[in-house]
Design a protein around this motif. Structure first.
Motif, PDB file in Angstrom:
ATOM      1  N   TYR A  60      18.584  27.651  16.455  1.00  0.00           N
ATOM      2  CA  TYR A  60      17.237  27.101  16.331  1.00  0.00           C
ATOM      3  C   TYR A  60      16.614  27.498  14.988  1.00  0.00           C
ATOM      4  CZ  TYR A  60      13.432  24.673  18.627  1.00  0.00           C
ATOM      5  OH  TYR A  60      12.517  23.719  18.983  1.00  0.00           O
ATOM      6  N   THR A  62      18.287  18.444  17.144  1.00  0.00           N
ATOM      7  CA  THR A  62      17.051  18.712  17.882  1.00  0.00           C
ATOM      8  C   THR A  62      17.180  18.284  19.335  1.00  0.00           C
ATOM      9  OG1 THR A  62      15.711  18.431  15.884  1.00  0.00           O
ATOM     10  CG2 THR A  62      14.579  18.242  18.002  1.00  0.00           C
ATOM     11  N   SER A 118       7.594  18.053  20.548  1.00  0.00           N
ATOM     12  CA  SER A 118       8.371  17.942  19.314  1.00  0.00           C
ATOM     13  C   SER A 118       9.279  16.717  19.341  1.00  0.00           C
ATOM     14  CB  SER A 118       9.195  19.222  19.087  1.00  0.00           C
ATOM     15  OG  SER A 118      10.224  19.337  20.045  1.00  0.00           O
ATOM     16  N   LEU A 168       8.480  23.016  15.890  1.00  0.00           N
ATOM     17  CA  LEU A 168       9.755  23.731  15.982  1.00  0.00           C
ATOM     18  C   LEU A 168       9.582  25.206  15.644  1.00  0.00           C
ATOM     19  CD1 LEU A 168      12.311  21.241  14.355  1.00  0.00           C
ATOM     20  CD2 LEU A 168      11.779  21.561  16.768  1.00  0.00           C
TER      21      LEU A 168
END
Length: 227
Positions: free
Chosen positions: A8, A69, A92, A130
């Motif tokens: 991430y 993502t 997101s 994010l």
């Protein structure tokens, strides 16, 4: 798990670099180097040309970021992650979907100023979301949650005005208003020549920058005092 946090973190960095790459596309005047979308001159891989490949690589990186993502957020939805983070992940993904649409409209509507500015602000919002998720998942999130509530709201206010300033900057760039004032800190010898038109947009952007500086200084001093 640690591998997920590592992945991430790479995603967050990649999105930041993607935003910088998008700025480079604009500086190189390559926004319309591929006149169609999602293909480029009707091809998946166009013939090489510096401007074309600035735009083409930007699209490829954006596509890779989108796929990663979705994959990482599917893991979040299937894990025991707190519900608040799952809501952030949903937000997101919504921003990512909107960003894809406006990325196409940027080309199809021939760099219309408000579409370009919206493309920027959606990308910045996507990056911010994010980063928020990453910080909430890491040890920093617990430290922030344990801090004074007043400082938390002040920090959110700071994020809001910086976000607004980025939007103003995008509008200035999209309207080619960066050099409408050829002197500084005045504009054509005046402090406030007008608040209308592209000169007014430039002046409002300057005032926004001063406001961000003052707010950041106050935020820093209060955090130092609370530390």
């Amino acid at each position: 798990p640690s591998w997920f946090l590592g992945a991430y973190k790479i995603l967050v960095i990649a999105v930041f670099l993607l935003i910088a790459l998008g700025g480079s596309v604009r500086i190189m005047k390559a926004g319309l180097a591929c006149p169609d979308w999602p293909l480029c001159f009707g091809d998946f891989i166009p013939d090489y040309h510096p401007q074309v490949y600035f735009e083409f690589i930007h699209r490829v990186v954006a596509g890779g970021v989108g796929l990663v993502t979705v994959a990482l957020h599917l893991f979040i939805f299937r894990s025991r992650t707190p519900l608040a983070i799952k809501w952030l992940a949903s937000g997101s993904l919504a921003l990512l979907f909107a960003q894809i649409i406006f990325g196409g409209l940027t080309v199809l509507l021939i760099l219309q100023s408000y579409v370009v500015a919206t493309h920027l602000i959606l990308g910045t919002g996507f990056f911010s979301t994010l980063l928020w998720i990453y910080l909430r998942l890491g040890p920093e999130g617990k430290a922030v949650a344990a801090g004074p509530r007043g400082l938390l709201w002040l920090s959110l206010f700071m994020v809001g005005i910086v976000y607004g300033q980025i939007l103003l900057g995008g509008l200035v760039a999209a309207h080619f208003a960066s050099l409408v004032c050829i002197d500084f800190p005045t504009c054509h010898g005046e402090w406030f020549p007008t608040f209308s038109g592209i000169i007014g947009l430039h002046i409002i952007h300057r005032l926004g920058a001063y406001s961000v500086f003052v707010a950041a200084l106050v935020n820093y001093l209060l955090m130092r005092r609370a530390a």
